[in-house]
Design a protein around this motif. Structure first.
Motif: not given
Ligand code: ATP
Length: 235
Positions: A199-214
Motif C-alpha cells: 500500500s505504500t508503493v502501489a497504484d493498484r492491486h490485483y488479487v489472485i486466487e486459485q489461478g484467477k484474478v478475482i
C-alpha cells in the motif's frame, strides 16, 4: 489515463506438466504504474510472472507488451522487448563479486541506467563492489538483483517478493527505491504477501486466487476494503 496499457494479460492459462495452475488470468498495467499481485501461497502469482517472461513451457492466452503479442515468443526475445525479472530467490551468484553480478545480464535495449547511476540509487552496492555475492546481506542482495536489471534497458520490472525475509528498515529502503524507479518512469509489477508494504508503493492491486484474478483494488480504496482483503489473504 487515456494511454494504452503497457502490458495486457487476457485469459492466461499455464501448466506445470499435467498440473493446471493458471485458469484465465486477466489484468492490465499502464505505463508508469506500480501494480501488485496479491494472494495466498500457491495462488499463482509467481507462475503469472514466469508466464510473462516466457519461461512457463506450457502457457496459453494472450500477453501483449507494448502492443505486441508475446505468448508464443521464447524468453530471450521477450527479454529483448524490455521486460526484466527479479526472482524471489534473487539469483545472485555467490562466487561472483557485486560488480560481476551487476554486469552479468546482457543489455537488451537502449535506455538502461549507466552503472554510475545504479550506484547512486544503491550506495551500499558501491561500497561492496569487490565483495562476493555470499557476503551480502539479504537487503543488499535484493538491491543488487534490482540494480542489475536496471542496466539491461528493461522498462517493465517484475519483482517477486522483494521484501521477503528483510528487516523493516530494509523494507522501507526497498519502498523508497521503488518510488524512485516509478518517478523515473519504470513500470513495475510486484508480487507481495505484505499488503501493508504494497500500500505504500502501489497504484493498484490485483488479487489472485486459485489461478484467477478475482478482484482489483485501487490503492486509494485499500483501507475501505481492508476486511475483504483480509478474507482474500486469510490473515
Ligand atoms: P508463493 O508465494 O507460494 O510462491 P504463488 O501465488 O506465487 O505463491 P505459484 O508459485 O505461482 O504461487 O504456484 C501456483 C501453483 O503451482 C501452486 O499450487 C504450486 O504448488 C504449483 N507449482 C509452483 N511451482 C511448481 C513447479 N515447479 N512444479 C509443479 N507445481 C508447481
Amino acid at each position: 489515463k487515456s494511454s494504452a496499457p503497457l502490458l495486457s494479460v487476457r485469459g492466461l492459462q499455464a501448466w506445470y506438466g499435467e498440473s493446471h495452475v493458471l485458469h484465465g488470468i486477466d489484468f492490465d498495467v499502464n505505463p508508469g504504474e506500480v501494480v501488485t499481485l496479491l494472494g495466498r501461497n500457491g495462488a499463482g502469482k509467481t507462475t503469472t510472472m514466469k508466464s510473462i517472461i516466457g519461461v512457463m513451457a506450457k502457457r496459453q492466452g494472450s500477453i501483449r507488451f507494448d502492443g505486441q503479442e508475446t505468448i508464443r515468443l521464447p524468453s530471450r526475445q521477450i527479454a529483448r522487448l524490455g521486460i526484466g525479472y527479479c526472482p524471489e530467490e534473487r539469483g545472485i551468484f555467490a562466487s561472483l563479486s557485486v560488480e560481476e553480478n551487476l554486469m552479468l545480464p546482457p543489455v537488451v535495449k537502449p535506455g538502461g541506467l549507466p552503472v554510475a547511476e545504479i550506484y547512486t540509487l544503491f550506495p551500499n552496492l558501491k561500497m561492496r563492489l569487490t565483495s562476493q555475492g555470499t557476503k551480502l546481506s539479504g537487503g543488499e542482495q535484493q538491491m543488487l538483483a534490482i540494480g542489475r536489471i536496471l542496466r539491461t534497458g528493461a522498462n517493465l520490472l517484475l519483482l517477486d517478493e522483494p521484501t521477503e525475509g528483510l528487516a523493516p528498515v530494509i523494507v522501507e529502503q526497498i519502498g523508497h527505491t521503488i518510488a524512485r524507479l516509478k518517478e523515473r518512469g519504470f513500470t513495475i509489477i510486484l508480487v507481495e504477501q505484505n499488503f501493508r508494504f504494497a500500500s505504500t508503493v502501489a497504484d493498484r492491486h490485483y488479487v489472485i486466487e486459485q489461478g484467477k484474478v478475482i478482484d482489483m483494488i485501487p490503492n486509494a480504496e485499500l483501507e475501505a476494503n481492508i476486511d475483504k482483503l483480509h478474507a482474500y489473504l486469510g490473515v
